[in-house]
Design an enzyme around this catalytic site. Structure first.
Site, PDB file in Angstrom:
ATOM      1  N   GLN A 183       0.823  -1.231   0.114  1.00 33.59           N
ATOM      2  CA  GLN A 183       0.054  -0.082   0.024  1.00 33.59           C
ATOM      3  C   GLN A 183       0.879   1.374   0.075  1.00 33.59           C
ATOM      4  OE1 GLN A 183      -2.249   1.653   3.416  1.00 33.59           O
ATOM      5  NE2 GLN A 183      -4.062   1.082   2.225  1.00 33.59           N
ATOM      6  N   CYS A 191      -6.421   7.257   4.849  1.00 30.55           N
ATOM      7  CA  CYS A 191      -5.714   7.511   6.093  1.00 30.55           C
ATOM      8  C   CYS A 191      -6.418   8.905   6.539  1.00 30.55           C
ATOM      9  CB  CYS A 191      -4.386   7.737   5.782  1.00 30.55           C
ATOM     10  SG  CYS A 191      -3.283   7.989   7.320  1.00 30.55           S
ATOM     11  N   LYS A 194      -8.220   2.106  -1.605  1.00 28.76           N
ATOM     12  CA  LYS A 194      -8.914   1.923  -0.460  1.00 28.76           C
ATOM     13  C   LYS A 194      -9.342   3.545   0.035  1.00 28.76           C
ATOM     14  CE  LYS A 194      -8.581   0.243   4.132  1.00 28.76           C
ATOM     15  NZ  LYS A 194      -9.131   1.196   5.199  1.00 28.76           N
ATOM     16  N   HIS A 226     -14.227   1.858   3.555  1.00 23.21           N
ATOM     17  CA  HIS A 226     -14.253   1.689   4.986  1.00 23.21           C
ATOM     18  C   HIS A 226     -15.487   2.445   5.481  1.00 23.21           C
ATOM     19  CE1 HIS A 226     -12.156   2.766   9.122  1.00 23.21           C
ATOM     20  NE2 HIS A 226     -13.442   2.285   9.220  1.00 23.21           N
ATOM     21  N   GLY A 263     -15.090  -2.854   8.140  1.00 23.80           N
ATOM     22  CA  GLY A 263     -15.669  -2.168   9.564  1.00 23.80           C
ATOM     23  C   GLY A 263     -16.251  -2.894  10.256  1.00 23.80           C
ATOM     24  N   ARG A 279      -7.996  -3.009  11.641  1.00 27.23           N
ATOM     25  CA  ARG A 279      -7.943  -2.523  13.212  1.00 27.23           C
ATOM     26  C   ARG A 279      -8.565  -1.494  13.792  1.00 27.23           C
ATOM     27  NH1 ARG A 279      -3.038   1.391  12.841  1.00 27.23           N
ATOM     28  NH2 ARG A 279      -3.800   2.910  11.445  1.00 27.23           N
TER      29      ARG A 279
END
Length: 620
Positions: A331, A362, A401, A431, A464, A487
Site C-alpha cells: 500500500q 488515512c 482504499k 471503509h 468495518g 484494526r
C-alpha cells in the site's frame, strides 16, 4: 456475573499473583448471592440512584472536567517520548567478526566497534534462554556470539556451531523477498534510477489542458478496439522518448507493445478474507500469524512514496514479503502524481507483488494536511492523475482504499467509485466511516451495500466492525465481493487473529489463555527470525509485541460473555478471568503488558519505557 470485579480488586489480584485474589473472588460471589436474594436488582439500582442524587449537583463540575479529559483522549499518542534507545549495547561487536571475516573490516583501525570477542562477552547482557529459534529452525544462527540465546549454539572458543543436515534443507531457499539491495539504494540516493514509463506519462500530463489526466487517455479498455501505435516499430517512436534500458535475452512482444488493460494480470480475490494493511502492528511476523489462521490476502503496511524514492531502508522494510504469503500487495501513500507514478514504476521493476493499493482512507492529520490519504477524495484532478499514472506503469492490478467521505453525514464515495472504475482501478475497498468519525461510531454497512451495487462489475470489498463470523456473514449478505479485516475499531484481526478461522469454520472459539500465550510465543519466534536474535532484534520484537498487546487486551473470552458475539464498541467492566494468565491478558495497564513480554523475552533493559502508539479511541 461471578467474573465481574472492581478496578481495585482487579489490580490487587494481579499484584498478588492470583492467590489472594481467588479468595476475594469467592467471598464476593457469596456476597452477590446473598444480596441478590435479599433485594431485587431493580430496587437496588433505584436506591443507589436516589442516594447519589444529592451528591450529583456538587460533583457536576468534576464530571464535566472528567468528560472533557476523556474527549481529548483520541487517536494517536502524538506527544509520547522517544523510546528508541541510543544504543542497544554499550560496546557492540563489529559485524565482520560476527560474520566470521574479522580480518576484512572495511574501516580497519577507524572502526568504532569491538573486534575482541572476549572483551565483548565480558560486557554482554546475560542470555535469555537455552534454545535459539534460528538455530533450531535453520541449523545456523547468523548472529553468532551476539545472539541472546547463544549458549544453544556456541562451542569451544566461542565458535558458532552449525547443524549441517538442517542447514542444507534451507540452502538456496529465499524466505523473505522484496529487500532493498545496496546497488538500488545507491541509485535512488544519487538519482540514477531511470523512470522511463513514468516520465513518458508525466510529459503527456503536463502537455494537457487544464491539468486533466491526458497522459492516461491512450489506454483502451475494449480489447477488440485497435490500439494506437500498435504497428509502430521501436525505432519510429520519436526521438523525444527516454533512452531504453539495456536488457539481455530474446526480444519479446512486451518489449515492443504495451499491455492493454484487459491483458493485465487479474486480481481474483472475490469471497476471500483480506487482512488490511495495519500501520505498526501489520508487520511481517503478525501477518504470518494471521496467515496461519486462514487469512487469504495480506498487504504490507502503508509506505510513503517519497521515502521509498529516497531509498530509506526503514520504509523499504515495510514491503518485505514472506514466502508463505501467496497473495500479497503493498500500500502506497502520496499526494502528487509525479511521485506516486515514479514509485509505482520503481516497485513494478524491483519487487514481487500481486497488486498495489493506494491509500485514500488515512485520516491522520500528518497525511491529510499534506494532501494525501482522505484529502485525495476532495482533490479529484490529482486523484485521477495518480490512478491513471500508476495504472499506466504497473503490470499488476491497482486497487484503491477509500472512506465514505471526509465530513460526517456527507458521503461522497458513491460519486467517486464510478470514476475510479473508469480510471482503470481493478478493485475498491470502502471503509464505512468518514474521516471525521475516524474509528468511532459503527460502520455504515447500508451505504457500503449501496456503493457495491454502483461499483459493479468492479469488485468492492467492505471494511468495518468485523469481530465474529456473524458480523462477516451479515457483511457478505450486503452484496460486497469480500471483506477486509482490519484494526482500531475494526480491530478484528488485532483483537483476535484467529477470527479468520472462526469465519471459515462458522463457530465461536473459546480459546484458552494458554493457547493465546502460545500465539504470542509464535509471534516472538517469528519476530526473532525477522528482526534478529541479538539485543537489537530482541528489543525490536518486544516493542512490536507490546504494541499488539495494547489491542489484544480488549478481547473478552467467549466463556465469560453474557451474550454472543462480543460487540466491537462495547466497553466491558473489570473482570477476573478463569485463571491468572487470562486475567493478566485482560489488563489495560502497560506494566502488565511488559510483564507478559518478560515471560517471553526476558527482563526489560534498565530505564525501559513504553507508551502505545495508538490510544483506544472508541474503546475508552
Amino acid at each position: 456475573r461471578r467474573f465481574l470485579t472492581s478496578k481495585e480488586q482487579f489490580h490487587a489480584y494481579l499484584r498478588a499473583g492470583g492467590e489472594e485474589g481467588e479468595k476475594e473472588k469467592e467471598k464476593e460471589e457469596e456476597e452477590q448471592v446473598s444480596s441478590s436474594q435479599s433485594e431485587p436488582p431493580a430496587k437496588r439500582l433505584k436506591a443507589e440512584e436516589l442516594s447519589r442524587d444529592g451528591e450529583s449537583q456538587g460533583n457536576a463540575g468534576e464530571e464535566e472536567k472528567e468528560r472533557l479529559e476523556k474527549k481529548r483522549a483520541r487517536g494517536q499518542n502524538k506527544s509520547r517520548p522517544c523510546m528508541k534507545p541510543n544504543c542497544y549495547e554499550q560496546s557492540r561487536l563489529c559485524p565482520s567478526v560476527t560474520q566470521g571475516c574479522a580480518g576484512q573490516c572495511h574501516f580497519g583501525p577507524r572502526c568504532r566497534f569491538l573486534h575482541d570477542v572476549s572483551e565483548y562477552l565480558a560486557g554482554k547482557p546475560a542470555d535469555l534462554g537455552q534454545r535459539c529459534v534460528l538455530f533450531d529452525t535453520f541449523g545456523r544462527c547468523p548472529y553468532g556470539v551476539t545472539c541472546r540465546f547463544g549458549q544453544a549454539h556456541l562451542g569451544d572458543g566461542h565458535q558458532n556451531l552449525v547443524n549441517a543436515t538442517l542447514a542444507q534443507q534451507w540452502e538456496g531457499k529465499l524466505l523473505v523477498r522484496n529487500s532493498l539491495s545496496k546497488d538500488l539504494q545507491q541509485q535512488l540516493r544519487k538519482r540514477k534510477f531511470s523512470f522511463q514509463r513514468a516520465e513518458e506519462f508525466l510529459r503527456g500530463l503536463h502537455g494537457g489542458k487544464g491539468g486533466k489526466a491526458t497522459g492516461g487517455s491512450t489506454d483502451v479498455s475494449n480489447c477488440t478496439a485497435p490500439q494506437e501505435g500498435l504497428g509502430d516499430s521501436p525505432s519510429s517512436r520519436g526521438a523525444e522518448d527516454a533512452p531504453s534500458i539495456p536488457t539481455l535475452g530474446p526480444l519479446t512482444d512486451e518489449d515492443i507493445t504495451k499491455l492493454r488493460p484487459c491483458e493485465k494480470k487479474k486480481l481474483e480475490i472475490q469471497g476471500k478474507l483480506y487482512l488490511a494493511p495495519l500501520t505498526t502492528c501489520g508487520n511481517l511476523p503478525f501477518r504470518r500469524i494471521c496467515k496461519r489462521f486462514g487469512a487469504d490476502v495480506t498487504c504490507g503496511e502503508m509506505a510513503v512514496c517519497t521515502n521509498l524514492l529516497q531509498g530509506q531502508s526503514s520504509e523499504w522494510a515495510l514491503l518485505k514479503r514472506h514466502h508463505t504469503e501467496d497473495i500479497f500487495g503493498v500500500q502506497l501513500e502520496g499526494a502528487f502524481p509525479d511521485t506516486m507514478t515514479k514509485c509505482a514504476e520503481l516497485l513494478n521493476r524491483t519487487i514481487d507483488v500481486d497488486f498495489v493499493d493506494i491509500n485514500v482512507g488515512c485520516p491522520i492529520d500528518l497525511v491529510y494536511k499534506k494532501g494525501g490519504g482522505c484529502a485525495l477524495m476532495t482533490r479529484s484532478n490529482k486523484f485521477e492523475q495518480i490512478v491513471r499514472g500508476m495504472n499506466s506503469v504497473l503490470d499488476v492490478p491497482l486497487t484503491v482504499k477509500i472512506r465514505t467521505g471526509v465530513q460526517e453525514k456527507m458521503n461522497v464515495a458513491h460519486k467517486i467509485i464510478p470514476r475510479i472504475r473508469e480510471w482503470g482501478a481493478s478493485m475498491v475497498t470502502l471503509h464505512g466511516r468518514s474521516r471525521e468519525q475516524r474509528y468511532t461510531r459503527s460502520a455504515d454497512w447500508e451505504y457500503i451495500a449501496e456503493c457495491a451495487r454502483i461499483a459493479s462489475p468492479m469488485p468492492l470489498f467492505g471494511n468495518g466492525d468485523i469481530l465474529s463470523y456473524e458480523d462477516a456473514n451479515r457483511a457478505m449478505q450486503m452484496g460486497v465481493s469480500g471483506i477486509m479485516i482490519a484494526r482500531q475499531v475494526p480491530v478484528g484481526a488485532l483483537i483476535k487473529p484467529w477470527l479468520f478461522m472462526e469465519i471459515k469454520e462458522q463457530r465461536h472459539w473459546d480459546i484458552s489463555s494458554r493457547e493465546r500465550f502460545d500465539i504470542l510465543k509464535d509471534f516472538t519466534n517469528y519476530g526473532l527470525e525477522h528482526w534478529g536474535s541479538d539485543t537489537q532484534g530482541v528489543e525490536k520484537t518486544r516493542k512490536f509485541l507490546l504494541e499488539w498487546l495494547s489491542f489484544l487486551c480488549r478481547y473478552i473470552p467467549v466463556g465469560l460473555l453474557e451474550h454472543l458475539p462480543q460487540r466491537i464498541n462495547e466497553r466491558p467492566p473489570y473482570y477476573l478471568g478463569r485463571d491468572y494468565l487470562e486475567t493478566l491478558m485482560a489488563s489495560q495497564n502497560v506494566d502488565d503488558w511488559i510483564k507478559i513480554s518478560e515471560l517471553l523475552l526476558g527482563p526489560v533493559p534498565p530505564s525501559f519505557t513504553f507508551l502505545p502508539k495508538h490510544k483506544a479511541n472508541s474503546y475508552r
